[in-house]
Write a protein that holds these residues in place. Sequence first.
Motif, short mmCIF file in Angstrom:
data_model
loop_
_atom_site.label_atom_id
_atom_site.label_comp_id
_atom_site.label_asym_id
_atom_site.label_seq_id
_atom_site.Cartn_x
_atom_site.Cartn_y
_atom_site.Cartn_z
N ASP A 176 0.83 -1.21 0.00
CA ASP A 176 0.00 0.00 0.00
C ASP A 176 0.86 1.26 0.00
OD1 ASP A 176 -2.07 -1.76 0.09
OD2 ASP A 176 -2.60 -1.40 2.19
N ALA A 177 1.96 1.22 0.76
CA ALA A 177 2.86 2.40 0.76
C ALA A 177 3.49 2.61 -0.61
CB ALA A 177 3.93 2.21 1.83
N LEU A 178 3.93 1.52 -1.25
CA LEU A 178 4.51 1.63 -2.59
C LEU A 178 3.49 2.15 -3.59
CD1 LEU A 178 6.96 1.00 -4.48
CD2 LEU A 178 5.96 -1.27 -4.80
N TYR A 179 2.27 1.65 -3.50
CA TYR A 179 1.23 2.07 -4.45
C TYR A 179 0.86 3.53 -4.22
CZ TYR A 179 -3.21 2.07 -6.99
OH TYR A 179 -4.22 2.35 -7.86
N THR A 180 0.72 3.93 -2.97
CA THR A 180 0.34 5.31 -2.67
C THR A 180 1.41 6.29 -3.11
OG1 THR A 180 -0.91 4.49 -0.76
CG2 THR A 180 -0.41 6.85 -0.82
N ARG A 181 2.67 5.89 -3.02
CA ARG A 181 3.76 6.81 -3.34
C ARG A 181 3.99 6.95 -4.85
NH1 ARG A 181 9.28 5.63 -0.32
NH2 ARG A 181 7.82 6.02 1.40
N HIS A 182 3.79 5.88 -5.62
CA HIS A 182 4.23 5.90 -7.02
C HIS A 182 3.10 5.72 -8.03
CE1 HIS A 182 8.47 5.74 -5.86
NE2 HIS A 182 8.16 4.81 -4.98
N ALA A 183 1.88 5.44 -7.62
CA ALA A 183 0.82 5.15 -8.60
C ALA A 183 0.53 6.35 -9.47
CB ALA A 183 -0.43 4.69 -7.87
N VAL A 184 0.35 7.52 -8.87
CA VAL A 184 0.00 8.72 -9.65
C VAL A 184 1.12 9.07 -10.62
CG1 VAL A 184 -0.57 11.16 -9.47
CG2 VAL A 184 -1.49 9.56 -7.80
N THR A 185 2.36 9.01 -10.16
CA THR A 185 3.49 9.35 -11.04
C THR A 185 3.59 8.38 -12.21
OG1 THR A 185 4.67 10.20 -9.11
CG2 THR A 185 5.96 9.77 -11.09
N LEU A 186 3.38 7.10 -11.95
CA LEU A 186 3.46 6.12 -13.04
C LEU A 186 2.32 6.30 -14.03
CD1 LEU A 186 4.56 2.91 -11.11
CD2 LEU A 186 5.92 4.31 -12.63
N ILE A 187 1.13 6.63 -13.55
CA ILE A 187 0.01 6.85 -14.47
C ILE A 187 0.32 8.03 -15.40
CG2 ILE A 187 -2.40 7.60 -14.58
CD1 ILE A 187 -2.91 5.97 -12.06
N ARG A 188 0.91 9.07 -14.86
CA ARG A 188 1.25 10.22 -15.71
C ARG A 188 2.36 9.87 -16.70
NH1 ARG A 188 1.12 14.65 -10.74
NH2 ARG A 188 -1.16 14.99 -10.79
N GLN A 189 3.32 9.05 -16.28
CA GLN A 189 4.36 8.64 -17.22
C GLN A 189 3.80 7.79 -18.35
OE1 GLN A 189 7.43 6.69 -14.98
NE2 GLN A 189 7.74 8.42 -13.60
N VAL A 190 2.94 6.85 -18.02
CA VAL A 190 2.34 6.01 -19.06
C VAL A 190 1.42 6.84 -19.96
CG1 VAL A 190 0.91 3.97 -19.47
CG2 VAL A 190 2.54 3.98 -17.60
N TYR A 191 0.84 7.89 -19.40
CA TYR A 191 0.04 8.79 -20.24
C TYR A 191 0.90 9.44 -21.31
CZ TYR A 191 -2.42 13.01 -21.66
OH TYR A 191 -2.98 14.02 -22.41
N LEU A 192 2.14 9.79 -20.98
CA LEU A 192 3.04 10.35 -21.99
C LEU A 192 3.37 9.33 -23.07
CD1 LEU A 192 5.59 12.33 -19.76
CD2 LEU A 192 3.65 13.24 -21.05
N LEU A 193 3.36 8.05 -22.73
CA LEU A 193 3.66 7.02 -23.73
C LEU A 193 2.47 6.72 -24.63
CD1 LEU A 193 5.65 4.40 -21.61
CD2 LEU A 193 6.57 5.94 -23.33
#
Length: 392
Positions: free
Chosen positions: A110-127
């Motif tokens: 849960d800590a890993l997901y809370t910290r990095h989920a939003v950032t990863l979604i934005r990165q994949v959006y750029l792809l």
Amino acid sequence: MTQRKQRTQQRSRQAQQAHQSPPRAAACPAPEQHPAENSERWERKEKREKREKREKRERKETRERGRERRAAAAAEARAKRRRRPEPTAAPSPVAASAPPGSDRAGAAFDALYTRHAVTLIRQVYLLTGRPRFAREAVEWAFRLAWQRWPEVAVDPDPAGWVRVAAYDYALSPWHRLRPGHRVPERPAREAPETPPDRPDDRALLNALLRLPAPYRRALVLHDGVGLGLYEMAAEVEASTPAAAGRLTHARTWVALRRPELELYELPPVRQGEILHTRFTQLAVAQRVTPTAPRTVRADSERGTRRVTRGAFGVTGLLAAVTGLVLIIAPDGYTPPPEVPVATLPTTVPDADATPGEWAGHDGGPRPGGPGSPEEAVVQNLPPGARLTPEFR
């Protein structure tokens, strides 16, 4: 006369003794000729001895500390083995199906997901340029990470592990076969994600999406995420020169398609800084609402159970079909019935037969005509017999 002779003999004996024994001055040690050099030599010797003693003492202390640490670790391991588990309440169905230590594992996930989920979604959006598909890819990567959590937990970079899985899912060519995947996404009512509002952001995103997938991934990792050249090459599984070539090609493409950025005449470091700033602004402009981490874990466990049940079902179906075939199939081999083979007749048609009955129009024999040998063979066949090739 006698006294003079005695004194002479005594003097001669003294002279012989003085000649045989060295003088007293020779028995004494010679004085030092260079006292400064001798003192320096003694100082170096003392320093060397002190250094050797210090090193020996340090090695001894290091060995003693190592023995103490090993003894403490062994004592702790023995205490853990002797320790009895405390009684706990009955676990829930979800916790029962979770891996051992699921409480701490779930908290770490849960800590890993809370910290990095939003950032990863934005990165994949750029792809991909698709907000909902980017969230789907990241959630799929986190579900896969929860299924393989023992492997992800000991990884030096768990966020990098999830990022690689999300990028691979988003750039998979199989998604082209999905209905409506080539059509741009329409903004949903319940989802707050919207496409870029500013025209320059939309133009930059379109230029980025027109790049091939390997070049787009290299550009986003290096200039968007901020990875170094060697880390980026390792993540895309390419050599360093190949990764550098992809990055240079992608920057040149963006510089030619977006001349207002003025990247073409700038050094590579300055190009990376400008693109990093623009990619960050483009990604932060997306308002992302990720799913709750507990929901992601529950979906992952549900998918695991579904796959397991499907595997058991397919195995049972194959076993049932195999048993049915074994029951229906005959016990042994049954040879086919023997069919008699036609043979040449012992008699031929009469020579008195008219030529028109078995001859052709040109006067030659007509195969299969009335009165011909073939006709006689066919008439003399036993019931159910088969013809050999020469009589067909």
